[in-house]
Design an enzyme around this catalytic site. Sequence first.
Site, PDB file in Angstrom:
ATOM      1  N   ASP A  78       0.838  -1.207   0.000  1.00 51.45           N
ATOM      2  CA  ASP A  78       0.000   0.000   0.000  1.00 51.45           C
ATOM      3  C   ASP A  78       0.869   1.252   0.000  1.00 51.45           C
ATOM      4  O   ASP A  78       2.063   1.193   0.310  1.00 51.45           O
ATOM      5  CB  ASP A  78      -0.922   0.015   1.221  1.00 51.45           C
ATOM      6  CG  ASP A  78      -0.152   0.111   2.542  1.00 51.45           C
ATOM      7  OD1 ASP A  78       0.810  -0.658   2.709  1.00 51.45           O
ATOM      8  OD2 ASP A  78      -0.498   0.958   3.385  1.00 51.45           O
ATOM      9  N   GLU A 139       0.117  -0.907   5.598  1.00 49.66           N
ATOM     10  CA  GLU A 139       1.229  -0.552   6.496  1.00 49.66           C
ATOM     11  C   GLU A 139       1.141   0.914   6.897  1.00 49.66           C
ATOM     12  O   GLU A 139       1.453   1.296   8.020  1.00 49.66           O
ATOM     13  CB  GLU A 139       2.572  -0.820   5.792  1.00 49.66           C
ATOM     14  CG  GLU A 139       3.793  -0.768   6.713  1.00 49.66           C
ATOM     15  CD  GLU A 139       4.437   0.612   6.845  1.00 49.66           C
ATOM     16  OE1 GLU A 139       5.320   0.783   7.693  1.00 49.66           O
ATOM     17  OE2 GLU A 139       4.044   1.546   6.093  1.00 49.66           O
ATOM     18  N   GLU A 140       0.716   1.729   5.931  1.00 55.37           N
ATOM     19  CA  GLU A 140       0.733   3.187   6.136  1.00 55.37           C
ATOM     20  C   GLU A 140      -0.378   3.675   7.056  1.00 55.37           C
ATOM     21  O   GLU A 140      -0.451   4.854   7.372  1.00 55.37           O
ATOM     22  CB  GLU A 140       0.641   3.907   4.777  1.00 55.37           C
ATOM     23  CG  GLU A 140       1.784   3.572   3.805  1.00 55.37           C
ATOM     24  CD  GLU A 140       3.097   4.250   4.183  1.00 55.37           C
ATOM     25  OE1 GLU A 140       3.172   4.884   5.256  1.00 55.37           O
ATOM     26  OE2 GLU A 140       4.055   4.117   3.394  1.00 55.37           O
ATOM     27  N   ASP A 163      12.313  -1.178   3.577  1.00 59.21           N
ATOM     28  CA  ASP A 163      11.348  -0.097   3.808  1.00 59.21           C
ATOM     29  C   ASP A 163      11.936   1.102   4.537  1.00 59.21           C
ATOM     30  O   ASP A 163      11.323   1.614   5.460  1.00 59.21           O
ATOM     31  CB  ASP A 163      10.131  -0.649   4.587  1.00 59.21           C
ATOM     32  CG  ASP A 163       8.948   0.315   4.550  1.00 59.21           C
ATOM     33  OD1 ASP A 163       8.966   1.240   3.725  1.00 59.21           O
ATOM     34  OD2 ASP A 163       8.024   0.131   5.351  1.00 59.21           O
TER      35      ASP A 163
HETATM   36 ZN   LIG Z   1       6.989   2.275   3.790  1.00 55.82          ZN
END
Ligand SMILES: [Zn+2]
Length: 377
Positions: A78, A139-140, A163
């Site tokens: 995402d 994740e965000e 990441d």
């Molecule tokens: Zn990230």
Amino acid sequence: MINLARISDEFARQATIDSPSFKEAEIAGYLRQRFAQLNAELTEDNAAEKIGSQSNNLIFRIPGQKEGAPLLLSAHMDTVGPAKGVEPVLREGVFRSSGNTILGADDKAGIAEIIEALEVLREQKITHVPLEIVITVCEEVGLLGAKNLDFSLLSAKRGVALDTTGISDVIHMAPAANRFTVQITGQEAHAGVVPENGISSIMIAARAISRMKLGRIDHETTANIGIITGGEATNIIPRTTQVKGEIRSHNPLKLKEITQHIIGLFEEEVAKESLHLEDQKINASMTLELLNEYPSMKVDQQADILQLICKSAEIIDFPINIKAAGGGSDANILNEQGIECVILGTGMNKVHSVEEEVRVDDMAKVAHLLVEIIRQA
Ligand SMILES: [Zn+2]
């Protein structure tokens, strides 16, 4: 060894698929088909239903030809917004968006690097231990995918998450964070006529905040009051005030201590305020919402996974810089679940902005490091 055109095309293909958090159906569809070409076996958990996303977390397995503990590779599919109609533009070796959206190198650069590494392993017939590749959703938005990942589907106890920004940083520590909302309720009254009949929720908040330790509290702890809303008019003693803030620390005890310090001061100042109106006693009151956003992570310098990364980087002469991060990511959750996992830079920069960018060369370098890590694992 690394195919620049292939990794560049791979990234561009993913970047053109809009994939804001919760709306990952299309990118997940693409990844299922792309990893199938690499003979990865797919397992999905049931995160979509739990968190209201369009997709589950995707877990791909590639069998090993070599004895040894499995290695986990992770990234998230995402992106933050604005992410409607993302058009990656490649100029002089650097990808950027057309200017109105994010690029999505966070975290598609990481996914492209994993895919390129797998292509190279196959091409060069490099023998390796079993690989488990976890591509999470959401994740965000508070690591929702990782928090709802079915860990019973994983056997790896060590791994890397792709990441973070730049290419040299290896993140082995990240803080835990608490976020809170305090709602203070006083008593409204006409401020010009009967101010003695009111309890100002703004004054209570101000008194509490003025006594708080905030900002950088020590080398591993920070706290902030970020949002205050309250009151309705200049001539009304404000009945309600809402205060939002956060505390972060690499040390779980300090996180707890500072959280208690802050909440305790609100409680103390609220307890001091009451008034008698006719026969009635009116007390100020408060409600608290406290959310543990993510746990801290700390991978020891001597840990197997860090040794593996140092050794691999040395072999290919790749500069690395082992350091602590200021925020949380999926790796916090992976570590909490017993998978020793550090975070590698993916080459992405200026993330969470429309100026986000990534160099093709940098993605190639990270893919090369990844190949070496997998070879040495
Ligand atoms: Zn990230």
